[in-house]
Every structure is written in structure tokens, then in C-alpha cells.
Design a protein around this motif. Sequence first.
Motif, PDB file in Angstrom:
ATOM      1  N   GLY A 138       0.811  -1.212   0.000  1.00 15.34           N
ATOM      2  CA  GLY A 138       0.000   0.000   0.000  1.00 15.34           C
ATOM      3  C   GLY A 138       0.840   1.255   0.000  1.00 15.34           C
ATOM      4  O   GLY A 138       0.589   2.189  -0.786  1.00 15.34           O
ATOM      5  N   HIS A 139       1.852   1.320   0.860  1.00 14.45           N
ATOM      6  CA  HIS A 139       2.740   2.478   0.894  1.00 14.45           C
ATOM      7  C   HIS A 139       3.431   2.656  -0.456  1.00 14.45           C
ATOM      8  O   HIS A 139       3.530   3.768  -0.978  1.00 14.45           O
ATOM      9  CB  HIS A 139       3.801   2.316   1.983  1.00 14.45           C
ATOM     10  N   ALA A 140       3.929   1.557  -1.004  1.00 14.05           N
ATOM     11  CA  ALA A 140       4.641   1.623  -2.278  1.00 14.05           C
ATOM     12  C   ALA A 140       3.734   2.136  -3.388  1.00 14.05           C
ATOM     13  O   ALA A 140       4.150   2.951  -4.233  1.00 14.05           O
ATOM     14  CB  ALA A 140       5.199   0.243  -2.629  1.00 14.05           C
ATOM     15  N   HIS A 141       2.497   1.679  -3.417  1.00 14.07           N
ATOM     16  CA  HIS A 141       1.567   2.081  -4.474  1.00 14.07           C
ATOM     17  C   HIS A 141       1.245   3.570  -4.396  1.00 14.07           C
ATOM     18  O   HIS A 141       1.255   4.269  -5.420  1.00 14.07           O
ATOM     19  CB  HIS A 141       0.287   1.250  -4.359  1.00 14.07           C
ATOM     20  N   VAL A 142       0.980   4.070  -3.197  1.00 13.59           N
ATOM     21  CA  VAL A 142       0.698   5.495  -3.033  1.00 13.59           C
ATOM     22  C   VAL A 142       1.880   6.331  -3.512  1.00 13.59           C
ATOM     23  O   VAL A 142       1.708   7.399  -4.117  1.00 13.59           O
ATOM     24  CB  VAL A 142       0.366   5.821  -1.565  1.00 13.59           C
ATOM     25  N   ASN A 143       3.096   5.833  -3.279  1.00 10.54           N
ATOM     26  CA  ASN A 143       4.299   6.589  -3.630  1.00 10.54           C
ATOM     27  C   ASN A 143       4.779   6.344  -5.058  1.00 10.54           C
ATOM     28  O   ASN A 143       5.846   6.832  -5.445  1.00 10.54           O
ATOM     29  CB  ASN A 143       5.411   6.267  -2.630  1.00 10.54           C
TER      30      ASN A 143
ATOM     31  N   SER B 264      -6.516   3.102  -3.382  1.00  5.45           N
ATOM     32  CA  SER B 264      -6.843   3.842  -4.609  1.00  5.45           C
ATOM     33  C   SER B 264      -5.637   4.557  -5.206  1.00  5.45           C
ATOM     34  O   SER B 264      -5.737   5.149  -6.279  1.00  5.45           O
ATOM     35  CB  SER B 264      -7.927   4.880  -4.295  1.00  5.45           C
ATOM     36  N   GLY B 265      -4.510   4.528  -4.492  1.00  5.70           N
ATOM     37  CA  GLY B 265      -3.345   5.285  -4.909  1.00  5.70           C
ATOM     38  C   GLY B 265      -3.314   6.686  -4.336  1.00  5.70           C
ATOM     39  O   GLY B 265      -2.366   7.431  -4.540  1.00  5.70           O
ATOM     40  N   LYS B 266      -4.364   7.034  -3.589  1.00  4.36           N
ATOM     41  CA  LYS B 266      -4.471   8.383  -3.033  1.00  4.36           C
ATOM     42  C   LYS B 266      -4.298   8.417  -1.514  1.00  4.36           C
ATOM     43  O   LYS B 266      -4.189   9.493  -0.933  1.00  4.36           O
ATOM     44  CB  LYS B 266      -5.824   8.976  -3.403  1.00  4.36           C
ATOM     45  N   GLY B 267      -4.312   7.244  -0.875  1.00  5.91           N
ATOM     46  CA  GLY B 267      -4.176   7.204   0.571  1.00  5.91           C
ATOM     47  C   GLY B 267      -3.976   5.782   1.058  1.00  5.91           C
ATOM     48  O   GLY B 267      -4.223   4.822   0.320  1.00  5.91           O
TER      49      GLY B 267
ATOM     50  N   GLN C 173      -9.759  -4.466  -4.190  1.00  3.47           N
ATOM     51  CA  GLN C 173     -10.688  -3.361  -3.973  1.00  3.47           C
ATOM     52  C   GLN C 173     -10.068  -2.000  -4.252  1.00  3.47           C
ATOM     53  O   GLN C 173     -10.710  -0.967  -4.035  1.00  3.47           O
ATOM     54  CB  GLN C 173     -11.246  -3.406  -2.545  1.00  3.47           C
ATOM     55  N   GLY C 174      -8.820  -1.992  -4.723  1.00  2.32           N
ATOM     56  CA  GLY C 174      -8.148  -0.749  -5.065  1.00  2.32           C
ATOM     57  C   GLY C 174      -7.632  -0.796  -6.486  1.00  2.32           C
ATOM     58  O   GLY C 174      -8.206  -1.472  -7.345  1.00  2.32           O
ATOM     59  N   THR C 175      -6.507  -0.131  -6.742  1.00  3.20           N
ATOM     60  CA  THR C 175      -5.991  -0.015  -8.101  1.00  3.20           C
ATOM     61  C   THR C 175      -4.621  -0.665  -8.297  1.00  3.20           C
ATOM     62  O   THR C 175      -3.966  -0.445  -9.318  1.00  3.20           O
ATOM     63  CB  THR C 175      -5.914   1.472  -8.513  1.00  3.20           C
ATOM     64  N   ILE C 176      -4.174  -1.471  -7.345  1.00  2.00           N
ATOM     65  CA  ILE C 176      -2.896  -2.168  -7.506  1.00  2.00           C
ATOM     66  C   ILE C 176      -3.038  -3.271  -8.551  1.00  2.00           C
ATOM     67  O   ILE C 176      -4.048  -3.982  -8.584  1.00  2.00           O
ATOM     68  CB  ILE C 176      -2.423  -2.754  -6.161  1.00  2.00           C
TER      69      ILE C 176
END
Length: 251
Positions: free
Chosen positions: A163-168, A192-195, A203-206
Amino acid sequence: MKFEVSDLLFAGFPKFAMRALSPQYGIEFFYEFGKDYYWDNEIACWGKRDLSIHGPCVAVNLANPEQKTYLEAFAATFAYAEKIKADFVVVHTNEEIGEDKEALKELVKQRLAEVIAMAEKHNVKVLIENVGLCCKNNVLFTYEDFLALFEQFPTADALLDTGHAHVNGWDLAKVVQDLGPRLKACHVHDNSGKGDEHLPVGQGTIAWDGYFAAVKAYAPQATQVLEYSRGFINTKGLEEHLEGLKAQYNL
């Protein structure tokens, strides 16, 4: 491929739901949120399974120059990890940060050296996690900085938080390939890539196909720790979700 479940999903009184989790799945728990007698009781109820510990990250910020009690917190954590023969302890490099990033990087490295040396005395493996979110302006170690930590600290290994990697904006498949055998565990969750939303996979965009393909190819030794904070009210639904992931991605 080994799987664990973080107790983040069942925080507080609902944590008792973890007792029903199938013993084929390990448990990673936040040691700082309970006394030893509490964890002794829960572990007895969990039965024989793999265990790991998330190191202190609320009461401890290695990037805070004014904080002097970090070693006390880690001493208690490592002593308990040794007692239960935990597979590893997760360590955050930082939480919130100040303006002088270069000075803080050096401070954190000095403190990491102390923490890792203490862990070695307890025969405990430290896994350093990628932390910080660009949306919160608290990224201290860039991707290149993160990789360099494992050159400086050869006895520590890596934990990749998806999750951290995706947001960044990190390429998860490339991260897995670059870390290779140094990658010992992953905090698996979506957003979602935003938080940092800690959503269930899907359930997100990864792009999970590429991630799991890379893990199988370059880091099959990495324990997959589901670090969800929502989505399931009991372990039965969670186990069905896990079985679905294993079937979908041939894990």
C-alpha cells in the motif's frame, strides 16, 4: 508461499476473532498494544502457528530527535519476540518527519544500527519496512534510499508494504525483483493510490497479477501478511478470501 494475517483487521475487543483463524495461517500482531500477560493468553488460544511481531510505531518515531525512549520500547519487543520465537519483527524507519531530511536520515540510520544490534542479542530477525506517504509529505527514504539500507545493514532484511509503495508510485514488480532474496515478508493490502486505505486485495488499483508473478519468480520466500483494516467481520470470510486469492493467482 506462506501467509499470515495482521491483527490490525480485528483491533480491540474484536481481536478475539483471531482465535478461530485456521492454524495454516500465521498471525502478525502489534505487540505495543498489549501487556505480556495479554499476549501470552492470546497466543495460547491461537495454538501452534507461525508468529511475527509488528514493532512499535505509535509510541516510537526513530526520526524524532527529541524521543529518547525508543530503545526501551524495542528492548521489550525483542525480548517478547525471543520468548515466542517470532519469525521476525517489523521496524519502521520513521513516522512524521521534520524539514531537514538529510540530517534525519543520518539520525535514523544511527538508531537503526542500535535497534538491529539489540535484536541480534535476542536472536531476532529485523525486517525494515518502506514507510511514509507522499500525500502526507513524510517520505524520508526514497526508493533508492530504501534499497541502500540493506547494503548498510546486511543482517537486516526487507518488508515491502504494497500500500505504501503504491501510493508513492513504486513499481511493485520491480521492487520485488530488486530486493529478491532480501525480501522476507510483505504487508499486502490495496488502495486507490491516493491514501493508505488498507483495503482487501482487489478493492483498489494495484496491479496484483504483476505483483504476485514477481513474488513467485523472485521472492517465493516472502511471507504474505494480509494487513487489512476493513472488509471482514470474522475469520471465516477472511479464509474464503484467502483461498480465492490462492486460486486466482495460483499461489
